[in-house]
Design a protein around this motif. Structure first.
Motif, PDB file in Angstrom:
ATOM      1  N   ALA A  84       0.915  -1.167  -0.107  1.00 35.33           N
ATOM      2  CA  ALA A  84       0.098  -0.056   0.052  1.00 35.33           C
ATOM      3  C   ALA A  84       0.850   1.209  -0.138  1.00 35.33           C
ATOM      4  CB  ALA A  84      -0.876  -0.124   1.203  1.00 35.33           C
ATOM      5  N   ALA A  85       1.925   1.342   0.789  1.00 36.47           N
ATOM      6  CA  ALA A  85       2.775   2.469   0.947  1.00 36.47           C
ATOM      7  C   ALA A  85       3.413   2.674  -0.520  1.00 36.47           C
ATOM      8  CB  ALA A  85       3.807   2.235   2.070  1.00 36.47           C
ATOM      9  N   GLY A  86       3.952   1.467  -0.967  1.00 34.56           N
ATOM     10  CA  GLY A  86       4.510   1.670  -2.198  1.00 34.56           C
ATOM     11  C   GLY A  86       3.819   2.164  -3.538  1.00 34.56           C
ATOM     12  N   ILE A  87       2.559   1.895  -3.405  1.00 34.23           N
ATOM     13  CA  ILE A  87       1.571   2.044  -4.315  1.00 34.23           C
ATOM     14  C   ILE A  87       1.266   3.645  -4.190  1.00 34.23           C
ATOM     15  CG2 ILE A  87      -0.828   1.721  -5.663  1.00 34.23           C
ATOM     16  CD1 ILE A  87      -0.072  -1.265  -5.112  1.00 34.23           C
ATOM     17  N   VAL A  88       0.578   3.763  -2.878  1.00 36.22           N
ATOM     18  CA  VAL A  88      -0.249   5.116  -2.680  1.00 36.22           C
ATOM     19  C   VAL A  88       0.672   6.379  -2.553  1.00 36.22           C
ATOM     20  CG1 VAL A  88      -1.173   6.222  -0.641  1.00 36.22           C
ATOM     21  CG2 VAL A  88      -2.075   3.958  -1.140  1.00 36.22           C
ATOM     22  N   ILE A 136      -7.207   2.296   0.717  1.00 38.03           N
ATOM     23  CA  ILE A 136      -6.655   0.947   0.957  1.00 38.03           C
ATOM     24  C   ILE A 136      -7.311   0.128   2.334  1.00 38.03           C
ATOM     25  CG2 ILE A 136      -4.521  -0.317   1.336  1.00 38.03           C
ATOM     26  CD1 ILE A 136      -4.505   0.493  -1.386  1.00 38.03           C
ATOM     27  N   GLY A 137      -7.416   0.845   3.189  1.00 41.39           N
ATOM     28  CA  GLY A 137      -7.971   0.486   4.368  1.00 41.39           C
ATOM     29  C   GLY A 137      -9.470  -0.289   4.248  1.00 41.39           C
ATOM     30  N   ILE A 138     -10.251   0.615   3.594  1.00 42.48           N
ATOM     31  CA  ILE A 138     -11.755   0.052   3.156  1.00 42.48           C
ATOM     32  C   ILE A 138     -11.450  -1.097   2.412  1.00 42.48           C
ATOM     33  CG2 ILE A 138     -13.581   0.569   1.792  1.00 42.48           C
ATOM     34  CD1 ILE A 138     -13.109   3.555   2.977  1.00 42.48           C
ATOM     35  N   ALA A 139     -10.797  -1.102   1.489  1.00 41.65           N
ATOM     36  CA  ALA A 139     -10.597  -2.130   0.330  1.00 41.65           C
ATOM     37  C   ALA A 139     -10.006  -3.561   1.051  1.00 41.65           C
ATOM     38  CB  ALA A 139      -9.416  -1.964  -0.898  1.00 41.65           C
ATOM     39  N   VAL A 140      -9.114  -3.289   1.934  1.00 42.65           N
ATOM     40  CA  VAL A 140      -8.639  -4.587   2.269  1.00 42.65           C
ATOM     41  C   VAL A 140      -9.007  -4.919   3.733  1.00 42.65           C
ATOM     42  CG1 VAL A 140      -6.173  -4.140   1.063  1.00 42.65           C
ATOM     43  CG2 VAL A 140      -6.532  -3.505   3.517  1.00 42.65           C
ATOM     44  N   GLY A 141      -9.870  -4.365   4.428  1.00 39.12           N
ATOM     45  CA  GLY A 141     -10.488  -4.600   5.606  1.00 39.12           C
ATOM     46  C   GLY A 141     -11.383  -5.351   5.700  1.00 39.12           C
ATOM     47  N   PRO A 142     -11.916  -5.795   6.833  1.00 40.94           N
ATOM     48  CA  PRO A 142     -13.059  -6.911   7.226  1.00 40.94           C
ATOM     49  C   PRO A 142     -14.163  -6.440   6.433  1.00 40.94           C
ATOM     50  CG  PRO A 142     -12.572  -5.864   9.137  1.00 40.94           C
ATOM     51  CD  PRO A 142     -11.602  -5.058   8.217  1.00 40.94           C
TER      52      PRO A 142
END
Length: 587
Positions: A20-24, A42-48
Motif C-alpha cells: 500500500a505504501a509503495g503504491i499510494v 486501501i484500508g476500506i478495500a483490504v479490511g474486514p
C-alpha cells in the motif's frame, strides 16, 4: 499447525501494508493528492468490510487483505506518538511558552464551547445528559495525525491549529477520567483516580525535563561520535519510547511523553539529524494508522443508514467550522485564516474513537450509538484533506492580494520572503541600489506594519505552491529567505530549487551546520548568523585599535569567502543529512 499459520498471516499483513505504501505514496504524489485519502481507501478495500468479506469464498484473498485488524493498533498508536515527537522537534520551550495564551485560551474555548453545544443538542434529542457530555467532548476533538501534516506548524493556520490540538491532547486524560467519574456507581473512584494521575504525572514530567536536560546532549554526542546511523536511530527511538512509556505508566497519554521528548531534543544541536532519521518511520506508521481508519468503515452499514449518517456528518462539520472560525475572528485572526482553520479543524479525531470507547465502557452510551458516531468520525477523517483544499480555496478568495503595480508585475525583481527585521534591511539595501523587489510574509501583523512603513509587501504563505508564483517567481532575479525558522527555510530551498534550477537563492542560516544543510538543499548562498556576528566583532575591534579600514575590510571579505567555501564543501560531501561528530564540529 497454528505455529505455521501465524507467521504466514503476519507476513501477508506486512506485504499488504508495504505494498500500500509503495503504491499510494508515488501515485498520489504524482497527481498532487495527499496520500491520506489513499491510505484510507486501501484500508476500506483490504479490511474486514471490504475484500475481507470474501476470503471464505476466495481463500487466496487472505494474501492481499488484513487478517487481524486489531494487531495493527499498536503500530497505529506508534505512528501518532512519532508524529507528536516530530512536532516537538519543530517547537521549542520558548515557542511553546509564547503560545500558552493560544493553547489555554483558544484551545480551551474551542473544546469547551463546541463540546457543550453538541452535548446540549444531543440531550434535547433524547440522549441522557451524561452520554451527551461524552459525545460532545468526543466530537469536539480534531485530528492531530491528519491536520498538522497538512497545515504545518509555522503558518498562521498551522499555529492556530497546533494550539487547539495541543490543548485537546492535554485534555484527553482528564476527559477520560471525567467519563469514568460519571459512570454509574463509579463517581468517587473516578475523581480519586484523576487526582492520583495528576500528581504522579506532574512528577514524571518534571523528572523527564530534568533528566532530559542533563542526559540527552551527552547521549546524542556519544551516538554522533560513533558515526553510526544505526546507533543514532536507536538512541532516538530509545528516548521517544522511554518518555512515552513513562507518562503512560502513570495514566497520562503516551503522546504527552513523546511531545516532551521532542521538545527536549529540539534544544540540542542534534534535532535536525533526529528529525531526518525518524521521518521515514513516522510516515509508514501514520500510514498504518490511516489504514486502520479505513478498515473501520463499513460501506454496507453506511448505505443502510445513509440519510442519518450524512446529516450527522454535515451538521458536525458545519458547526465546528462555524464556531472555530468565529473564535479565531474574535481573537484577531484574519478572515482567510479563520475560514481555512475552521474548515481544517472541522472533522472529528482519532482521539474521538478513544473517548467513544471510554464512554461505552463507562455505560454512558449504548454500543449502537457508539458505532454510529464511529462511522461519522471515520468519514470525517477521510474527508479532512478535501476540507483542507476547500478551506484553502476559500481563503484565497477572501484574502486574494491586489494586482501588483504595472512597474512590478512583469519586470524581473528580487523576492524577499519575510518582512521582519532582516527582511526589511534587505529591502532597504535593494532600494538604495535601485533594484526592484517584492516581499512576502504570512504574518498579517508584520505585513500591515511593513505596508504602513512604505515597504512593498504582500500577505502570503511561501510554503504554498502558488504564493511565490503569484509574485513572479518565474522571472525573479533572486529569492532571499530571511525567516528564523530553520526547518521551513530548508524545505523552501528544496522546493524552489526543484522548480528553478538556475535561480539565485540566498538563505539566512542559524549557524554553520544549518548553512551546510542549506547548501545540500540547493541554496546558492547560505549566510550563518554566528559567522557574520563574529566577522563584525573582528572588524570593530581591528578598526578601533588603529588598523586601517581598507585592509580590515579586505581581510574580512577574504575570511568570509574562505568560510563560505568550507561550508559549501561540507554541504557537498553528501546529498543527505550526515551525522555531526559533536559540538566542536558545529563551530
Amino acid at each position: 499447525m497454528a505455529g505455521e499459520i501465524a507467521p504466514s498471516t503476519a507476513l501477508s499483513d506486512a506485504l499488504v501494508i508495504l505494498g500500500a505504501a509503495g503504491i499510494v505514496i508515488p501515485v498520489f504524489t504524482r497527481f498532487r493528492i495527499t496520500p491520506v485519502i489513499g491510505f484510507i481507501l486501501i484500508g476500506i478495500a483490504v479490511g474486514p468490510f471490504g475484500l475481507g468479506k470474501l476470503i471464505y469464498e476466495h481463500p487466496w484473498l487472505t494474501h492481499v487483505t488484513i487478517s487481524d485488524p486489531e494487531a495493527l493498533a499498536p503500530f497505529a498508536e506508534f505512528g501518532i506518538i512519532l508524529l507528536l515527537f516530530t512536532i516537538g522537534l519543530e517547537l521549542s520551550f520558548n515557542r511553546l511558552w509564547n503560545m500558552r495564551k493560544l493553547v489555554f485560551g483558544l484551545g480551551a474555548l474551542e473544546l469547551t464551547i463546541i463540546g457543550s453545544c453538541i452535548a446540549i443538542v444531543l440531550s434535547m434529542m433524547g440522549q441522557y445528559w451524561t452520554g451527551a457530555i461524552g459525545l460532545g467532548l468526543a466530537l469536539a476533538m480534531s485530528s492531530t495525525a491528519i491536520v498538522l501534516p497538512i497545515s504545518g506548524t509555522h503558518t498562521p493556520v498551522g499555529r492556530a491549529a497546533l494550539s487547539m490540538l495541543l490543548f485537546e491532547d492535554i485534555a484527553i486524560v482528564p476527559i477520560i477520567f471525567l467519563l469514568g467519574a460519571m459512570a454509574p456507581n463509579a463517581q468517587a473512584e473516578g475523581w480519586e483516580g484523576l487526582l492520583d494521575t495528576l500528581w504522579k504525572g506532574g512528577l514524571v514530567i518534571l523528572a523527564l525535563l530534568v533528566i532530559g536536560r542533563l542526559a540527552l546532549p551527552r547521549l546524542f554526542a556519544q551516538a554522533a561520535r560513533t558515526k553510526s546511523p544505526e546507533l543514532f536511530l536507536a538512541a532516538s527511538l530509545l528516548v521517544v519510547i522511554g518518555a512515552s512509556l513513562a507518562t503512560a505508566v502513570v495514566g497520562l497519554s503516551p503522546i504527552v511523553g513523546a511531545l516532551i521528548a521532542g521538545l527536549l531534543i529540539a534544544e540540542t544541536e542534534y534535532h535536525g539529524e533526529v528529525e531526518a532519521i525518524i521521518e521515514p518511520f513516522k510516515g509508514l506508521a501514520l500510514g498504518i494508522f490511516l489504514i486502520t481508519v479505513g478498515m473501520s468503515i463499513d460501506l454496507a452499514t453506511i448505505w443502510e443508514n445513509l440519510p442519518a449518517i450524512a446529516l450527522a456528518v454535515v451538521l458536525v462539520l458545519g458547526f465546528k467550522t462555524l464556531v472555530t472560525g468565529l473564535l479565531l475572528r474574535l481573537m484577531g485572526a484574519r478572515r482567510s485564516t479563520a475560514a481555512e482553520t475552521g474548515m481544517l479543524m472541522a472533522s472529528p479525531s482519532e482521539t474521538t474513537l478513544i473517548v467513544l470507547a471510554a464512554a461505552t465502557s463507562a455505560l454512558l452510551i449504548q454500543p449502537g450509538t457508539a458505532q454510529f458516531w464511529q462511522i461519522v468520525t471515520a468519514i470525517g477523517l477521510t474527508v479532512t484533506p478535501i476540507l483542507a483544499k476547500v478551506g484553502r480555496a476559500i481563503a484565497r478568495r477572501i484574502d486574494s492580494a491586489p494586482e501588483l503595480p504595472p512597474e512590478y508585475s512583469e519586470d524581473p525583481r528580487v523576492i524577499v520572503v519575510g518582512s521582519g527585521r532582516v527582511g526589511r534591511l534587505v529591502a532597504d539595501m535593494l532600494t538604495v541600489h535601485g533594484k526592484p523587489y517584492i516581499a512576502l510574509d504570512s504574518d498579517a501583523d508584520l505585513v500591515d506594519r511593513a505596508k504602513r512603513d512604505g515597504y512593498r509587501v504582500l500577505y502570503g504563505d511561501a510554503a504554498r505552491r502558488d504564493a511565490l508564483e503569484r509574485v513572479g517567481l518565474k522571472n525573479a532575479l533572486a529569492v532571499v529567505l530571511t525567516m528564523d525558522e530553520p526547518v521551513l527555510v530548508q524545505r523552501l530551498v528544496q522546493k524552489i530549487r526543484r522548480q528553478n534550477p538556475e535561480l539565485l537563492i540566498v538563505a539566512r542560516a542559524r549557524d554553520t551546520a544549518h548553512a551546510a544543510e542549506l547548501y545540500r538543499a540547493g541554496a546558492s548562498h547560505a549566510v550563518p548568523e554566528t559567522l557574520e556576528s563574529s566577522l563584525q566583532l573582528s572588524e570593530a575591534v581591528l578598526t578601533d585599535i588603529g588598523v586601517a579600514v581598507g585592509p580590515v575590510i579586505a581581510s574580512i571579505h577574504e575570511k568570509r569567502d574562505q568560510f563560505r567555501e568550507q561550508i559549501r564543501q561540507e554541504g557537498a560531501l553528501e546529498h543527505k543529512p550526515k551525522l555531526r561528530t559533536g559540538p566542536a564540529e558545529a563551530r
